[in-house]
Design a protein around this motif. Structure first.
Motif, PDB file in Angstrom:
ATOM      1  N   ALA A 253       0.849  -1.197   0.000  1.00  0.00           N
ATOM      2  CA  ALA A 253       0.000   0.000   0.000  1.00  0.00           C
ATOM      3  C   ALA A 253       0.874   1.233   0.000  1.00  0.00           C
ATOM      4  CB  ALA A 253      -0.930   0.010   1.220  1.00  0.00           C
ATOM      5  N   ARG A 254       0.282   2.354  -0.390  1.00  0.00           N
ATOM      6  CA  ARG A 254       0.952   3.644  -0.302  1.00  0.00           C
ATOM      7  C   ARG A 254       0.221   4.499   0.724  1.00  0.00           C
ATOM      8  NH1 ARG A 254       3.299   6.364  -5.610  1.00  0.00           N
ATOM      9  NH2 ARG A 254       4.643   4.556  -5.246  1.00  0.00           N
ATOM     10  N   LEU A 255       0.976   4.992   1.698  1.00  0.00           N
ATOM     11  CA  LEU A 255       0.424   5.846   2.742  1.00  0.00           C
ATOM     12  C   LEU A 255       0.636   7.304   2.379  1.00  0.00           C
ATOM     13  CD1 LEU A 255       0.487   3.146   4.282  1.00  0.00           C
ATOM     14  CD2 LEU A 255       1.271   4.396   6.297  1.00  0.00           C
ATOM     15  N   TYR A 256      -0.367   8.132   2.705  1.00  0.00           N
ATOM     16  CA  TYR A 256      -0.315   9.570   2.424  1.00  0.00           C
ATOM     17  C   TYR A 256      -0.615  10.350   3.698  1.00  0.00           C
ATOM     18  CZ  TYR A 256      -0.652   8.296  -2.542  1.00  0.00           C
ATOM     19  OH  TYR A 256      -0.434   7.771  -3.799  1.00  0.00           O
ATOM     20  N   LEU A 257       0.251  11.300   3.994  1.00  0.00           N
ATOM     21  CA  LEU A 257       0.088  12.147   5.173  1.00  0.00           C
ATOM     22  C   LEU A 257       0.104  13.606   4.738  1.00  0.00           C
ATOM     23  CD1 LEU A 257       0.081  12.098   8.373  1.00  0.00           C
ATOM     24  CD2 LEU A 257       2.553  12.474   8.219  1.00  0.00           C
ATOM     25  N   PRO A 258      -0.950  14.383   5.078  1.00  0.00           N
ATOM     26  CA  PRO A 258      -0.957  15.790   4.665  1.00  0.00           C
ATOM     27  C   PRO A 258       0.114  16.589   5.406  1.00  0.00           C
ATOM     28  CG  PRO A 258      -2.785  15.351   6.153  1.00  0.00           C
ATOM     29  CD  PRO A 258      -2.146  14.025   5.860  1.00  0.00           C
TER      30      PRO A 258
ATOM     31  N   HIS B  70      -7.674  16.909   4.060  1.00  0.00           N
ATOM     32  CA  HIS B  70      -6.879  16.786   5.283  1.00  0.00           C
ATOM     33  C   HIS B  70      -7.203  15.486   6.007  1.00  0.00           C
ATOM     34  CE1 HIS B  70      -3.735  18.898   7.356  1.00  0.00           C
ATOM     35  NE2 HIS B  70      -4.282  18.634   8.536  1.00  0.00           N
ATOM     36  N   VAL B  71      -6.945  14.392   5.293  1.00  0.00           N
ATOM     37  CA  VAL B  71      -7.094  13.049   5.845  1.00  0.00           C
ATOM     38  C   VAL B  71      -5.778  12.303   5.704  1.00  0.00           C
ATOM     39  CG1 VAL B  71      -9.553  12.859   5.345  1.00  0.00           C
ATOM     40  CG2 VAL B  71      -7.900  12.128   3.606  1.00  0.00           C
ATOM     41  N   LEU B  72      -5.664  11.209   6.413  1.00  0.00           N
ATOM     42  CA  LEU B  72      -4.548  10.288   6.236  1.00  0.00           C
ATOM     43  C   LEU B  72      -5.082   9.150   5.364  1.00  0.00           C
ATOM     44  CD1 LEU B  72      -2.269   9.126   9.183  1.00  0.00           C
ATOM     45  CD2 LEU B  72      -2.804   7.633   7.269  1.00  0.00           C
ATOM     46  N   ALA B  73      -4.426   8.847   4.264  1.00  0.00           N
ATOM     47  CA  ALA B  73      -4.960   7.850   3.328  1.00  0.00           C
ATOM     48  C   ALA B  73      -4.008   6.679   3.152  1.00  0.00           C
ATOM     49  CB  ALA B  73      -5.255   8.487   1.973  1.00  0.00           C
ATOM     50  N   ILE B  74      -4.606   5.519   2.909  1.00  0.00           N
ATOM     51  CA  ILE B  74      -3.873   4.302   2.596  1.00  0.00           C
ATOM     52  C   ILE B  74      -4.457   3.753   1.307  1.00  0.00           C
ATOM     53  CG2 ILE B  74      -3.254   1.954   3.329  1.00  0.00           C
ATOM     54  CD1 ILE B  74      -4.565   4.384   5.884  1.00  0.00           C
ATOM     55  N   SER B  75      -3.686   3.781   0.233  1.00  0.00           N
ATOM     56  CA  SER B  75      -4.143   3.290  -1.069  1.00  0.00           C
ATOM     57  C   SER B  75      -3.603   1.872  -1.257  1.00  0.00           C
ATOM     58  CB  SER B  75      -3.640   4.219  -2.179  1.00  0.00           C
ATOM     59  OG  SER B  75      -4.138   3.831  -3.431  1.00  0.00           O
ATOM     60  N   VAL B  76      -4.514   0.900  -1.277  1.00  0.00           N
ATOM     61  CA  VAL B  76      -4.122  -0.514  -1.265  1.00  0.00           C
ATOM     62  C   VAL B  76      -3.758  -1.003  -2.669  1.00  0.00           C
ATOM     63  CG1 VAL B  76      -4.850  -2.868  -0.692  1.00  0.00           C
ATOM     64  CG2 VAL B  76      -5.607  -0.943   0.735  1.00  0.00           C
ATOM     65  N   GLU B  77      -2.621  -1.642  -2.774  1.00  0.00           N
ATOM     66  CA  GLU B  77      -2.176  -2.250  -4.034  1.00  0.00           C
ATOM     67  C   GLU B  77      -2.587  -3.718  -4.007  1.00  0.00           C
ATOM     68  OE1 GLU B  77       0.215  -2.475  -7.740  1.00  0.00           O
ATOM     69  OE2 GLU B  77      -1.347  -1.289  -6.793  1.00  0.00           O
TER      70      GLU B  77
ATOM     71  N   LEU C 185      -6.224  12.529  12.520  1.00  0.00           N
ATOM     72  CA  LEU C 185      -6.898  12.731  11.248  1.00  0.00           C
ATOM     73  C   LEU C 185      -7.781  11.533  10.894  1.00  0.00           C
ATOM     74  CD1 LEU C 185      -3.746  13.895   9.239  1.00  0.00           C
ATOM     75  CD2 LEU C 185      -5.496  15.375  10.239  1.00  0.00           C
ATOM     76  N   PRO C 186      -8.901  11.785  10.189  1.00  0.00           N
ATOM     77  CA  PRO C 186      -9.676  10.661   9.663  1.00  0.00           C
ATOM     78  C   PRO C 186      -8.791   9.805   8.761  1.00  0.00           C
ATOM     79  CG  PRO C 186     -10.879  12.735   9.379  1.00  0.00           C
ATOM     80  CD  PRO C 186      -9.486  13.094   9.817  1.00  0.00           C
ATOM     81  N   ILE C 187      -9.073   8.515   8.721  1.00  0.00           N
ATOM     82  CA  ILE C 187      -8.297   7.566   7.922  1.00  0.00           C
ATOM     83  C   ILE C 187      -9.153   7.097   6.749  1.00  0.00           C
ATOM     84  CG2 ILE C 187      -7.151   5.316   7.916  1.00  0.00           C
ATOM     85  CD1 ILE C 187      -6.722   5.708  10.977  1.00  0.00           C
ATOM     86  N   LEU C 188      -8.647   7.282   5.523  1.00  0.00           N
ATOM     87  CA  LEU C 188      -9.337   6.823   4.323  1.00  0.00           C
ATOM     88  C   LEU C 188      -8.568   5.648   3.719  1.00  0.00           C
ATOM     89  CD1 LEU C 188     -11.438   7.074   2.023  1.00  0.00           C
ATOM     90  CD2 LEU C 188      -9.929   8.777   0.960  1.00  0.00           C
ATOM     91  N   VAL C 189      -9.189   4.468   3.727  1.00  0.00           N
ATOM     92  CA  VAL C 189      -8.605   3.298   3.083  1.00  0.00           C
ATOM     93  C   VAL C 189      -9.166   3.260   1.664  1.00  0.00           C
ATOM     94  CG1 VAL C 189      -8.234   0.810   3.185  1.00  0.00           C
ATOM     95  CG2 VAL C 189      -8.539   2.113   5.302  1.00  0.00           C
ATOM     96  N   TYR C 190      -8.282   3.471   0.668  1.00  0.00           N
ATOM     97  CA  TYR C 190      -8.725   3.703  -0.706  1.00  0.00           C
ATOM     98  C   TYR C 190      -8.382   2.515  -1.621  1.00  0.00           C
ATOM     99  CZ  TYR C 190     -10.061   6.238  -4.846  1.00  0.00           C
ATOM    100  OH  TYR C 190     -10.723   6.625  -5.992  1.00  0.00           O
ATOM    101  N   PHE C 191      -9.327   2.214  -2.522  1.00  0.00           N
ATOM    102  CA  PHE C 191      -9.145   1.136  -3.498  1.00  0.00           C
ATOM    103  C   PHE C 191      -9.284   1.720  -4.905  1.00  0.00           C
ATOM    104  CE2 PHE C 191     -11.345  -0.433   0.324  1.00  0.00           C
ATOM    105  CZ  PHE C 191     -10.345  -1.244   0.835  1.00  0.00           C
ATOM    106  N   HIS C 192      -8.234   1.604  -5.704  1.00  0.00           N
ATOM    107  CA  HIS C 192      -8.223   2.208  -7.035  1.00  0.00           C
ATOM    108  C   HIS C 192      -9.164   1.472  -7.985  1.00  0.00           C
ATOM    109  CE1 HIS C 192      -5.909  -0.903  -9.199  1.00  0.00           C
ATOM    110  NE2 HIS C 192      -5.204  -1.045  -8.097  1.00  0.00           N
ATOM    111  N   GLY C 193      -9.540   2.152  -9.066  1.00  0.00           N
ATOM    112  CA  GLY C 193     -10.368   1.557 -10.104  1.00  0.00           C
ATOM    113  C   GLY C 193      -9.525   0.879 -11.174  1.00  0.00           C
ATOM    114  N   GLY C 194     -10.204   0.457 -12.253  1.00  0.00           N
ATOM    115  CA  GLY C 194      -9.511  -0.206 -13.352  1.00  0.00           C
ATOM    116  C   GLY C 194     -10.109  -1.552 -13.710  1.00  0.00           C
ATOM    117  N   GLY C 195     -11.376  -1.762 -13.333  1.00  0.00           N
ATOM    118  CA  GLY C 195     -12.070  -2.971 -13.760  1.00  0.00           C
ATOM    119  C   GLY C 195     -11.533  -4.261 -13.179  1.00  0.00           C
ATOM    120  N   PHE C 196     -10.727  -4.188 -12.139  1.00  0.00           N
ATOM    121  CA  PHE C 196     -10.054  -5.340 -11.517  1.00  0.00           C
ATOM    122  C   PHE C 196      -8.940  -5.909 -12.393  1.00  0.00           C
ATOM    123  CE2 PHE C 196     -14.438  -5.600  -9.774  1.00  0.00           C
ATOM    124  CZ  PHE C 196     -14.157  -5.513  -8.421  1.00  0.00           C
ATOM    125  N   PHE C 197      -8.634  -5.249 -13.541  1.00  0.00           N
ATOM    126  CA  PHE C 197      -7.611  -5.828 -14.418  1.00  0.00           C
ATOM    127  C   PHE C 197      -6.569  -4.809 -14.880  1.00  0.00           C
ATOM    128  CE2 PHE C 197     -11.148  -4.743 -17.334  1.00  0.00           C
ATOM    129  CZ  PHE C 197     -10.489  -3.979 -18.296  1.00  0.00           C
TER     130      PHE C 197
END
Length: 324
Positions: free
Chosen positions: A60-65, A109-116, A76-88
């Motif tokens: 995952a990639r973590l983001y801190l403002p 102004h959130v802390l985000a975690i974008s899951v790979e 900060l609120p925590i946003l766990v994010y899942f990218h698009g792309g049709g699953f492929f």
């Protein structure tokens, strides 16, 4: 002489081509972008990559403002994010999503975690769902305060965890909220809200203005059979069709509130987003669900053109949803 032309097995143009030798081309994928641990020059957001699991490989990639002396210890609120792309296609580490996450983290102004998560066809579904759940579990486990991720421990508010995503990622966010309603997350952590943008849902029956003619050849139909060939019920599998045979009741959604966003020109799945919103609203679920429509835009416009006025309006809508 042997031919150097490889034989195509499956293709969903212009997005992906799979050859009979097993190799895969994704012409539309955005290039990889490295994290910016010393702050992104445009937004001031810091980011870094972490490993959640070695086997299977989940990262995952973590983001801190940007924090000031006054906000250094702010939760900060925590946003766990899942990218698009049709699953492929696409990646949490692509330049497209790196830029988008930098943008919303700095503005909201959130802390985000974008899951790979792993993608098809190399890793058919349900791999992406399992990886995403592992990512969510990892985030929740940090609330114990004894792990190795200081950004989350020092600045994350585990009382305000949100799951979100766009397109296939919005489908993942829905399924994570459903799973969290059945399975407990570590340390008793709960999901406060879910943010679904242009969500990918479908069914064998047509809905709204969809036509039965060519329905089985439509992109949402073809893509699902490509990414999840073993799915029970095909496109009526509950992961894609929340009212399909055997689908659990939406009253079991494991979050308190939800924001569903659709785009007026998103002809393939706009009406499905409204269909989903209506299902949730009428289900008897005790949470609050809202619909936000941008009439003059197309699918994922807010990611492809983050500087547009409509994209900025969506960020403000997300901010008001998170900080309501």
């Amino acid at each position: 002489m042997t031919s150097t032309t490889k034989e195509v097995d499956i293709e969903i143009l212009p997005y992906i081509r799979v050859y009979k030798d097993g190799s895969v081309e994704r012409p539309e994928d955005a290039p990889f972008s490295p994290p910016t641990p010393d702050q992104d020059p445009e937004t001031g957001v810091s980011s870094k990559d972490i490993t959640i699991s070695e086997n299977p490989s989940v990262s995952a990639r973590l983001y801190l403002p940007k924090l000031t002396d006054h906000t250094q210890n702010q939760k900060l609120p925590i946003l766990v994010y899942f990218h698009g792309g049709g699953f492929f296609m696409e990646s949490a580490f692509s330049s497209l999503y790196h830029r988008y996450l930098n943008s919303i983290v700095s503005q909201v102004h959130v802390l985000a975690i974008s899951v790979e998560y792993r993608i098809a066809p190399e890793h058919p579904l349900p791999a992406a769902y399992e990886d995403s759940w592992a990512g969510l579990q990892w985030v929740a486990s940090q609330s114990a305060g004894n792990d190795k991720e200081p950004w989350l421990i020092n600045n994350g508010d585990f009382e305000r965890i949100f799951v979100g995503g766009d397109s296939a990622g919005a489908n993942i966010a829905h399924n994570m909220a459903m799973r969290a309603g059945v399975e407990s997350l570590p340390c008793g952590v709960k999901i406060l809200g879910a943010y679904l943008v242009h969500p990918y849902f479908f069914s064998s029956k047509t809905y709204g203005s969809e036509s039965m003619e060519g329905h089985e050849m439509s992109l949402p139909y073809v893509a699902w059979n490509f990414v999840y060939p073993s799915a029970t019920g095909g496109v009526d599998n509950p992961m894609l069709n929340p009212e399909g045979p055997g689908a659990p009741s939406l009253t079991g959604l494991g979050c308190d509130r939800m924001l569903v966003c659709v785009a007026g020109k998103d002809l393939a799945i706009k009406e499905r987003g409204i269909w989903y919103f209506d299902m949730v609203r009428k289900s008897g679920w005790k949470g609050d669900v809202e619909l936000f429509e941008v009439e003059e835009e197309d699918h994922n416009f807010h990611i492809c053109n983050i500087e547009s006025e409509n994209a900025k309006a969506m960020v403000k809508r997300l901010a008001s949803f998170i900080f309501m």
